[in-house]
Write a protein that holds these residues in place. Structure first.
Motif, short mmCIF file in Angstrom:
data_model
loop_
_atom_site.label_atom_id
_atom_site.label_comp_id
_atom_site.label_asym_id
_atom_site.label_seq_id
_atom_site.Cartn_x
_atom_site.Cartn_y
_atom_site.Cartn_z
N ARG B 231 -27.83 13.86 -9.58
CA ARG B 231 -27.03 13.21 -10.57
C ARG B 231 -26.13 13.59 -11.04
NH1 ARG B 231 -29.11 7.53 -11.23
NH2 ARG B 231 -31.65 8.56 -10.40
N GLU B 232 -26.42 14.57 -12.20
CA GLU B 232 -25.89 15.53 -13.07
C GLU B 232 -24.09 16.15 -12.33
OE1 GLU B 232 -26.75 18.78 -15.13
OE2 GLU B 232 -27.86 17.16 -15.75
N ASP B 236 -20.23 14.56 -13.21
CA ASP B 236 -19.15 15.90 -13.43
C ASP B 236 -17.80 15.72 -12.50
OD1 ASP B 236 -20.45 17.44 -15.05
OD2 ASP B 236 -20.26 19.08 -13.76
N TYR B 237 -18.55 15.32 -10.89
CA TYR B 237 -17.07 14.90 -10.35
C TYR B 237 -16.54 13.14 -10.39
CZ TYR B 237 -14.92 13.79 -5.16
OH TYR B 237 -14.10 14.04 -4.26
N VAL B 238 -16.54 12.63 -10.91
CA VAL B 238 -16.68 11.27 -10.89
C VAL B 238 -15.37 11.80 -12.48
CG1 VAL B 238 -17.02 9.24 -11.83
CG2 VAL B 238 -18.16 9.85 -9.92
N GLU B 239 -16.02 12.20 -13.25
CA GLU B 239 -15.55 12.04 -14.92
C GLU B 239 -13.85 13.43 -14.26
OE1 GLU B 239 -16.67 12.65 -17.95
OE2 GLU B 239 -14.70 13.18 -18.81
N GLN B 240 -14.62 13.86 -13.24
CA GLN B 240 -12.64 15.12 -12.89
C GLN B 240 -12.09 13.59 -12.39
OE1 GLN B 240 -13.91 17.89 -9.81
NE2 GLN B 240 -11.39 18.27 -10.19
N GLN B 241 -12.61 13.60 -11.23
CA GLN B 241 -11.49 11.78 -10.86
C GLN B 241 -11.31 11.28 -11.31
OE1 GLN B 241 -10.81 12.22 -6.70
NE2 GLN B 241 -11.62 14.48 -7.67
N PHE B 242 -11.44 10.45 -12.23
CA PHE B 242 -11.44 9.66 -13.92
C PHE B 242 -10.40 10.27 -14.25
CE2 PHE B 242 -11.12 8.36 -18.26
CZ PHE B 242 -10.91 7.48 -18.04
N LEU B 243 -10.60 11.10 -14.51
CA LEU B 243 -8.95 12.03 -15.46
C LEU B 243 -8.65 12.48 -14.28
CD1 LEU B 243 -11.21 14.57 -17.03
CD2 LEU B 243 -10.05 13.10 -17.94
N LEU B 244 -7.97 12.53 -13.13
CA LEU B 244 -7.28 12.16 -12.46
C LEU B 244 -6.59 11.35 -12.25
CD1 LEU B 244 -6.16 15.07 -11.30
CD2 LEU B 244 -7.19 14.68 -9.43
N HIS B 245 -7.37 10.34 -11.86
CA HIS B 245 -6.53 9.28 -11.55
C HIS B 245 -6.37 8.42 -12.25
CE1 HIS B 245 -7.06 10.46 -7.07
NE2 HIS B 245 -7.96 10.78 -7.71
N ALA B 246 -7.09 7.60 -12.95
CA ALA B 246 -7.74 6.87 -14.91
C ALA B 246 -6.74 6.91 -15.73
CB ALA B 246 -9.17 6.04 -14.27
N ASP B 247 -7.02 8.47 -15.94
CA ASP B 247 -7.17 7.96 -17.51
C ASP B 247 -5.55 7.89 -17.60
OD1 ASP B 247 -7.64 9.19 -19.89
OD2 ASP B 247 -6.81 11.43 -19.89
N ALA B 248 -4.36 7.98 -16.84
CA ALA B 248 -3.08 7.52 -17.40
C ALA B 248 -3.23 5.95 -17.96
CB ALA B 248 -2.21 8.27 -16.34
N THR B 249 -4.70 5.39 -16.90
CA THR B 249 -3.94 3.98 -16.64
C THR B 249 -4.50 2.90 -18.34
OG1 THR B 249 -5.10 3.99 -14.52
CG2 THR B 249 -3.93 1.63 -15.64
N GLY B 250 -5.31 3.97 -18.21
CA GLY B 250 -6.66 3.51 -20.01
C GLY B 250 -5.54 3.81 -20.85
#
Lengths: 313, 500
Positions: B231-232, B236-250
């Protein structure tokens, strides 16, 4: 005649050939030339003045053994100077000739209609390739075995000129209303555009080009460049002077010295028969590397520390 | 690989690198040429095709590195007997390692260093029970039965590569790329786990823990731990992908909001962000107007030029030249009220004006609350932020007196105002019932090309109380309500257009 295919077969071989031609470059630069050659796309080179943007195009021309056609841009450059112009004098002369021989041409023609149709046989002779004066861009397209076209300092030209370039850069062709479309020969030219970033180049132009940014080289690369350009200089002095230049680039100056200034300085020091840097000597030759009085004054204040830092092993 | 590249380009666009469709095609061609065996080579090649400015190259490089790093599990799954001395370094690590040792010591004969860890085992046992109170019964060493669910097998085998691949494809299946805001992280973590077979695993664990045989229960415990570990990793993986794909959207959402919010309500912590927004807006305007336009007056013949050009054709005039006018760049005088109530607006307007240096090189600025002073020099010598801070600090004291400010302006630099000058006055026109001195404003109005008054208050309150807006507006070419970045952008954009 160098074997072009052989040279362009890999990035490594391009870099080696560049080195043989005394142009030391990073892998990135070689990659850009490699891509430009294989993808047939123009390269837009940006970077601070004096890092060898124009030199890259020149060296590429020597390397491939192609002619170099250069177009220097400036404000007010238009298509008559860049693309083509009609040879007005010649046109005028031929009109005179035609006027004199008109009687012969029209001899025996019955009625107005026939005379006109006879005249039509001359076609649009005055607006044919015969009467065109090719300027650099058109010349580059007509070069049979390919060439290197260098469009220097494209940022200095007007916006209108930029749009004029678009057709050439994307399709390697030019439309001349009177003649039609002139296409490049079998081998399209290898185009390099350079820009000093005095203004933003339009997106349309950027989109059509590969974009290469040449920064100042690191210490090691710059030493190799100096070695290639001024081979006579002693290794110790070379190391010291490159270090000094790198110290200067770290300062807040109006214009930091570029590679070309480093080379000039190396030549100067060679001429003065020195074998090591000392503050006195640097003070005397500072005007070779710094081009503003303000900068010179600023640097002179810290000269001793800078020199000792540079000469430290 | 094509899918990957287009995903990469999406990530790039997210990182504010503008990539057009044509450039995408170029990227495909370039990739075909260079192949993807040599990472550095591919990076060099793509960095020529996709990003087109120095800034974009930086974000490209960052994006490339994080996108094409295959998510490896940095740590092994908590594996039986794999205690190394590193565990002593951090408290947490120790605890975890201790638990592992407890649960699976010597299981399946995999305990390579089992002999040497006997001494530490007792210690970690104690610690372990302290950390998690409902620690399962100590089953000691012994055999473990084999797991039945697919995920369980992978976990027990400790197959990191297979797990990573399973995770990546699960992420693909649940469309992790679509993640928008950070609150979705938990949701996506769970979905990925489910996709990987969490339900089967949980069921197995439940049934195992109720089993009577010791090896089965032992397996149950082991699986539970590894499930937590997994789970951990997924988080981590989701966090990294979030930074890559969605950070800018927010971020874009926030910036959009900031454009519309009233400038006086902007909180201190948002200043940095708003500054970036201002710079970006200014850059857009500058790019739009950096082009010096020539206006061709059709109909007015430029006789000398025409004659000169036609000399070559025997004086026959067929190449005509028309008069054209080169447009000067606008000369702007900005007069800002910096008293408490309006200071924030002044801050952003000055920031905006000075960010436009490229297209408006001739900005002179004045600040006043009671006395007026020129602050142009401050901006020449300092960075924009510092200059603004200094101007606000030095001139914001005192009660507002528009009359005095106009008198000062007349004394100092009314002579410099000519018919190409645009004067912008920013203020709420609340004059504390003093003499408004509209006569000087009229003089300014007569001399300059345009006089624009920007008032941060809403139109309804312009005439309420001590506000003199009604009197002043008679001597302005344009009066605007201006209290958000959007207003500012519109006004400055218009300014650039009309003065040209």
């Amino acid at each position: 005649m160098p074997d072009i295919e052989q040279i362009a077969s890999s990035v490594e071989s391009i870099r080696k050939t560049f080195e043989q031609n005394r142009y030391i470059c990073s892998n990135q630069i070689a990659t850009a030339v490699y891509l430009a050659f294989h993808l047939k796309k123009p390269v837009l080179i940006e970077g601070p003045p004096g890092v060898g943007k124009t030199e890259l195009a020149k060296t590429t021309a020597t390397m491939f053994g192609m002619p170099l056609i250069r177009l220097q841009c400036y404000e007010g450059l238009d298509e008559a100077k860049a693309l083509y112009e009609w040879k007005y004098g010649k046109q005028l002369l031929y009109t005179q000739v035609l006027k004199e021989t008109l009687d012969e041409v029209l001899q025996g023609a019955k009625g107005f209609k026939e005379s006109v149709s006879r005249l039509h046989e001359f076609g649009d002779i005055f607006f044919s390739e015969e009467f065109i004066e090719p300027r650099p861009l058109l010349k580059a397209l007509k070069e049979e075995h390919g060439c290197v076209l260098l469009i220097d300092e494209v940022d200095k030209s007007d916006h209108e000129f930029e749009s004029l370039l678009l057709e050439i850069l994307s399709d390697y062709q030019v439309s001349i209303p009177e003649i039609g479309t002139v296409k490049a020969m079998a081998e399209p030219p290898l185009v390099f555009l350079t820009s000093n970033n005095t203004r933003e180049i339009s997106d349309a132009l950027k989109r059509r080009c590969l974009h290469l940014y040449i920064p100042f080289p690191d210490v090691e690369l710059e030493q190799r460049i100096i070695h290639a350009r001024v081979p006579e200089i002693l290794p110790e002095l070379r190391r010291q002077l490159v270090n000094f230049i790198h110290e200067l680039r770290g300062l807040d100056l109006k214009k930091v010295p570029a590679i070309s200034e480093t080379i000039d300085w190396a030549r100067t020091l060679l001429l003065l028969h020195t074998d090591r840097l000392d503050p006195e000597l640097v003070r005397d030759t500072l005007n070779v590397i710094l081009k503003f009085q303000e900068d010179i004054v600023n640097v002179e204040a810290e000269l001793t520390t800078l020199t000792s830092k540079a000469t430290k092993t | 690989m094509e899918r990957t590249l287009s995903n990469f380009i999406r990530a790039l666009r997210n990182a504010e690198v503008r990539v057009s469709t044509a450039e995408t095609l170029d990227a495909f061609n370039a990739m075909e040429l260079v192949g993807y065996r040599d990472r550095a080579f591919l990076k060099d090649a793509l960095s020529m095709v996709l990003p087109k400015t120095a800034d974009e190259k930086d974000s490209f490089s960052e994006c490339f590195d994080s996108f094409f790093s295959f998510k490896k599990f940095e740590t092994d799954p908590p594996r039986a007997g794999e205690q190394d001395s590193d565990a002593d370094v951090s408290e947490e690590g120790h605890d975890q390692e201790g638990d592992d040792a407890e649960g699976g010591q010597g299981a399946e004969g995999r305990g390579e260093g089992a002999g040497g860890t006997g001494g530490r085992k007792s210690k970690s046992k104690k610690r372990g029970s302290a950390v998690s109170e409902e620690e399962d019964e100590d089953l000691g060493e012994g055999e473990m039965s084999d797991p039945t669910s697919a995920l369980g097998k992978l976990l027990i085998e400790g197959a990191r590569t297979e797990l990573a691949m399973a995770m990546a494809s699960a992420a693909e299946a649940v469309n992790l790329k679509e993640i928008q805001v950070f609150t979705q992280k938990g949701l996506y973590t769970r979905r990925i786990m489910e996709q990987m077979g969490l339900n089967d695993l949980s069921r197995e664990i439940t049934s195992l823990s109720q089993s009577r045989s010791t090896p089965a229960r032992r397996l149950g415990q082991e699986l539970k731990k590894r499930r937590e570990w997994l789970r951990e990793q997924v988080r981590d993986y989701v966090e990294q992908q979030f930074l890559l794909h969605a950070d800018a959207t927010g971020r874009r959402l926030r910036e959009d909001l900031l454009r519309r919010v009233k400038l006086s309500n902007v909180e201190q912590r948002n200043f940095r962000l708003i500054q970036e927004v201002v710079f970006r807006m200014a850059k857009k305007l500058a790019a739009l107007h950096s082009r010096r336009k020539k206006v061709f007056k059709r109909g007015a013949l430029n006789v000398p030029r025409t004659l000169r050009h036609n000399m070559a054709y025997d004086g026959a005039i067929f190449d005509l030249h028309w008069k054209s006018v080169k447009i000067d760049r606008p000369k702007v005088f900005a007069i800002c009220d910096v008293s408490g109530s309006v200071a924030n607006y002044a801050r952003f307007m000055l920031m905006f004006l000075y960010s436009l240096e490229e297209v408006m090189p001739k900005v002179r600025s004045f600040a006043f609350s009671s006395d007026l002073a020129e602050v142009t020099e401050l901006f020449e010598r300092n960075k924009i932020e510092d200059a603004i801070a200094k101007a606000l600090r030095d001139y914001s004291g005192g009660s507002t007196d528009y009359g005095q400010a106009f008198v000062d302006f007349k004394k100092n630099c009314l002579d410099d105002v000519d018919n190409r000058t645009t004067i912008i006055i920013l203020g709420d026109a609340r004059n504390n019932y003093g003499d408004p001195r509209t006569d000087i404003l009229k003089e300014m109005y007569d001399r300059c090309k345009r006089l624009i008054w920007l008032n941060p208050e809403s139109r309804n309150s312009w005439t309420v109380g001590d506000a003199e807006m009604r009197r002043y507006s008679a001597y302005c070419h344009q009066v605007e309500e201006c209290n958000s970045l959007m207003h500012l952008e519109r006004i400055v954009g218009n300014l650039l257009r009309t003065v040209q």
